[in-house]
Motif scaffolding. Structure first.
Motif, PDB file in Angstrom:
ATOM      1  N   MET A   1      75.465  35.776  30.626  1.00  0.00           N
ATOM      2  CA  MET A   1      74.580  36.163  31.682  1.00  0.00           C
ATOM      3  C   MET A   1      73.486  36.934  30.723  1.00  0.00           C
ATOM      4  O   MET A   1      72.314  36.691  30.902  1.00  0.00           O
ATOM      5  N   LEU A   2      73.869  37.892  29.637  1.00  0.00           N
ATOM      6  CA  LEU A   2      72.737  38.626  29.104  1.00  0.00           C
ATOM      7  C   LEU A   2      71.996  37.793  28.170  1.00  0.00           C
ATOM      8  O   LEU A   2      70.848  37.625  27.851  1.00  0.00           O
ATOM      9  N   GLU A   3      72.597  36.741  27.575  1.00  0.00           N
ATOM     10  CA  GLU A   3      72.022  35.609  26.760  1.00  0.00           C
ATOM     11  C   GLU A   3      70.978  35.090  27.515  1.00  0.00           C
ATOM     12  O   GLU A   3      69.971  34.931  26.937  1.00  0.00           O
ATOM     13  N   LYS A   4      71.420  34.676  28.354  1.00  0.00           N
ATOM     14  CA  LYS A   4      70.333  33.673  29.395  1.00  0.00           C
ATOM     15  C   LYS A   4      69.214  34.581  29.825  1.00  0.00           C
ATOM     16  O   LYS A   4      67.977  33.979  29.933  1.00  0.00           O
ATOM     17  N   ARG A   5      69.279  35.793  30.304  1.00  0.00           N
ATOM     18  CA  ARG A   5      68.216  36.711  30.724  1.00  0.00           C
ATOM     19  C   ARG A   5      67.332  36.846  29.525  1.00  0.00           C
ATOM     20  O   ARG A   5      66.020  36.823  29.542  1.00  0.00           O
ATOM     21  N   ALA A   6      67.845  37.190  28.338  1.00  0.00           N
ATOM     22  CA  ALA A   6      67.236  37.457  27.159  1.00  0.00           C
ATOM     23  C   ALA A   6      66.496  36.082  26.868  1.00  0.00           C
ATOM     24  O   ALA A   6      65.088  36.086  26.482  1.00  0.00           O
ATOM     25  N   LYS A   7      66.936  34.982  26.866  1.00  0.00           N
ATOM     26  CA  LYS A   7      66.009  33.893  26.436  1.00  0.00           C
ATOM     27  C   LYS A   7      65.110  33.472  27.511  1.00  0.00           C
ATOM     28  O   LYS A   7      64.103  33.210  27.168  1.00  0.00           O
ATOM     29  N   ALA A   8      65.525  33.830  28.585  1.00  0.00           N
ATOM     30  CA  ALA A   8      64.218  33.653  29.818  1.00  0.00           C
ATOM     31  C   ALA A   8      63.204  34.397  29.706  1.00  0.00           C
ATOM     32  O   ALA A   8      62.116  34.053  29.915  1.00  0.00           O
ATOM     33  N   LEU A   9      63.305  35.663  28.940  1.00  0.00           N
ATOM     34  CA  LEU A   9      62.270  36.644  28.511  1.00  0.00           C
ATOM     35  C   LEU A   9      61.746  36.299  27.178  1.00  0.00           C
ATOM     36  O   LEU A   9      60.621  37.091  26.741  1.00  0.00           O
ATOM     37  N   GLY A  10      62.146  35.112  26.525  1.00  0.00           N
ATOM     38  CA  GLY A  10      61.450  34.852  25.246  1.00  0.00           C
ATOM     39  C   GLY A  10      62.094  35.457  24.062  1.00  0.00           C
ATOM     40  O   GLY A  10      61.580  35.404  22.902  1.00  0.00           O
ATOM     41  N   HIS A  11      63.360  36.216  24.474  1.00  0.00           N
ATOM     42  CA  HIS A  11      63.591  36.891  23.120  1.00  0.00           C
ATOM     43  C   HIS A  11      64.771  36.116  22.372  1.00  0.00           C
ATOM     44  O   HIS A  11      65.532  35.304  22.882  1.00  0.00           O
ATOM     45  N   LYS A  12      64.685  36.346  21.137  1.00  0.00           N
ATOM     46  CA  LYS A  12      65.664  35.488  20.207  1.00  0.00           C
ATOM     47  C   LYS A  12      67.114  36.076  20.317  1.00  0.00           C
ATOM     48  O   LYS A  12      66.945  37.469  20.414  1.00  0.00           O
ATOM     49  N   THR A  13      68.078  35.287  20.321  1.00  0.00           N
ATOM     50  CA  THR A  13      69.380  35.836  20.355  1.00  0.00           C
ATOM     51  C   THR A  13      70.233  35.461  19.154  1.00  0.00           C
ATOM     52  O   THR A  13      70.020  34.150  18.703  1.00  0.00           O
ATOM     53  N   LYS A  14      71.382  35.966  18.943  1.00  0.00           N
ATOM     54  CA  LYS A  14      72.158  35.644  17.915  1.00  0.00           C
ATOM     55  C   LYS A  14      73.501  36.105  18.137  1.00  0.00           C
ATOM     56  O   LYS A  14      73.723  37.072  18.716  1.00  0.00           O
TER      57      LYS A  14
ATOM     58  N   GLY B   1      81.557  37.628  16.936  1.00  0.00           N
ATOM     59  CA  GLY B   1      81.236  37.333  18.309  1.00  0.00           C
ATOM     60  C   GLY B   1      80.395  38.432  19.133  1.00  0.00           C
ATOM     61  O   GLY B   1      80.059  38.230  20.252  1.00  0.00           O
ATOM     62  N   ASN B   2      79.829  39.291  18.481  1.00  0.00           N
ATOM     63  CA  ASN B   2      78.911  40.257  19.257  1.00  0.00           C
ATOM     64  C   ASN B   2      77.640  39.591  19.279  1.00  0.00           C
ATOM     65  O   ASN B   2      76.943  38.439  18.664  1.00  0.00           O
ATOM     66  N   LEU B   3      76.908  39.714  20.723  1.00  0.00           N
ATOM     67  CA  LEU B   3      75.608  39.046  20.795  1.00  0.00           C
ATOM     68  C   LEU B   3      74.424  39.951  20.379  1.00  0.00           C
ATOM     69  O   LEU B   3      74.507  41.201  21.005  1.00  0.00           O
ATOM     70  N   LEU B   4      73.676  39.818  19.573  1.00  0.00           N
ATOM     71  CA  LEU B   4      72.411  40.296  19.217  1.00  0.00           C
ATOM     72  C   LEU B   4      71.186  40.005  20.075  1.00  0.00           C
ATOM     73  O   LEU B   4      70.892  38.701  20.144  1.00  0.00           O
ATOM     74  N   ILE B   5      70.393  40.645  20.634  1.00  0.00           N
ATOM     75  CA  ILE B   5      69.156  40.255  21.201  1.00  0.00           C
ATOM     76  C   ILE B   5      68.067  41.101  20.431  1.00  0.00           C
ATOM     77  O   ILE B   5      67.917  42.301  20.319  1.00  0.00           O
ATOM     78  N   PHE B   6      66.951  40.305  20.125  1.00  0.00           N
ATOM     79  CA  PHE B   6      65.972  40.986  19.285  1.00  0.00           C
ATOM     80  C   PHE B   6      64.822  40.821  20.381  1.00  0.00           C
ATOM     81  O   PHE B   6      64.145  39.865  20.807  1.00  0.00           O
ATOM     82  N   VAL B   7      64.308  42.101  20.294  1.00  0.00           N
ATOM     83  CA  VAL B   7      63.007  42.468  21.431  1.00  0.00           C
ATOM     84  C   VAL B   7      62.093  43.115  20.463  1.00  0.00           C
ATOM     85  O   VAL B   7      62.342  43.873  19.895  1.00  0.00           O
ATOM     86  N   PRO B   8      60.915  42.285  20.578  1.00  0.00           N
ATOM     87  CA  PRO B   8      59.748  43.072  19.788  1.00  0.00           C
ATOM     88  C   PRO B   8      59.375  44.193  20.223  1.00  0.00           C
ATOM     89  O   PRO B   8      59.624  44.714  21.313  1.00  0.00           O
ATOM     90  N   ALA B   9      58.753  45.067  19.263  1.00  0.00           N
ATOM     91  CA  ALA B   9      58.226  46.179  19.393  1.00  0.00           C
ATOM     92  C   ALA B   9      57.134  46.319  20.372  1.00  0.00           C
ATOM     93  O   ALA B   9      56.205  45.457  20.606  1.00  0.00           O
ATOM     94  N   THR B  10      57.289  47.408  21.460  1.00  0.00           N
ATOM     95  CA  THR B  10      56.200  47.697  22.050  1.00  0.00           C
ATOM     96  C   THR B  10      54.716  47.789  21.191  1.00  0.00           C
ATOM     97  O   THR B  10      54.746  48.318  20.284  1.00  0.00           O
ATOM     98  N   LYS B  11      53.685  47.224  21.972  1.00  0.00           N
ATOM     99  CA  LYS B  11      52.343  47.437  20.946  1.00  0.00           C
ATOM    100  C   LYS B  11      52.060  48.841  20.790  1.00  0.00           C
ATOM    101  O   LYS B  11      52.212  49.832  21.530  1.00  0.00           O
TER     102      LYS B  11
END
Length: 72
Positions: free
Chosen positions: A36-49, A54-64
């Motif tokens: 669920m978290l991976e699907k939400r992250a990808k829907a927001l355009g975030h890279k996951t790994k 087995g840990n899920l890493l979500i890469f969220v870009p920095a705030t402007k």
């Protein structure tokens, strides 16, 4: 959202928490919540790994304006 979280702020955070709370996830059974978290992250355009254990890493870009801040 359940009544338990309905009055808590910020609402967006507690809405997500309520969604996670509805997914059964005992020890060594986190597959559904991670999906669920991976699907939400990808829907927001975030890279996951997934790392080698087995840990899920979500890469969220920095705030402007915070691009040079330390990575969390």
């Amino acid at each position: 959202m359940t009544n338990t979280y309905a009055q808590l702020q910020p609402a967006a955070v507690w809405n997500l928490f309520a969604e996670i709370d509805r997914i059964p996830r005992g020890s060594d059974a986190e597959t559904a919540v991670m999906a669920m978290l991976e699907k939400r992250a990808k829907a927001l355009g975030h890279k996951t790994k997934r790392d080698k254990v087995g840990n899920l890493l979500i890469f969220v870009p920095a705030t402007k304006g915070r691009e040079k801040s330390p990575v969390v």
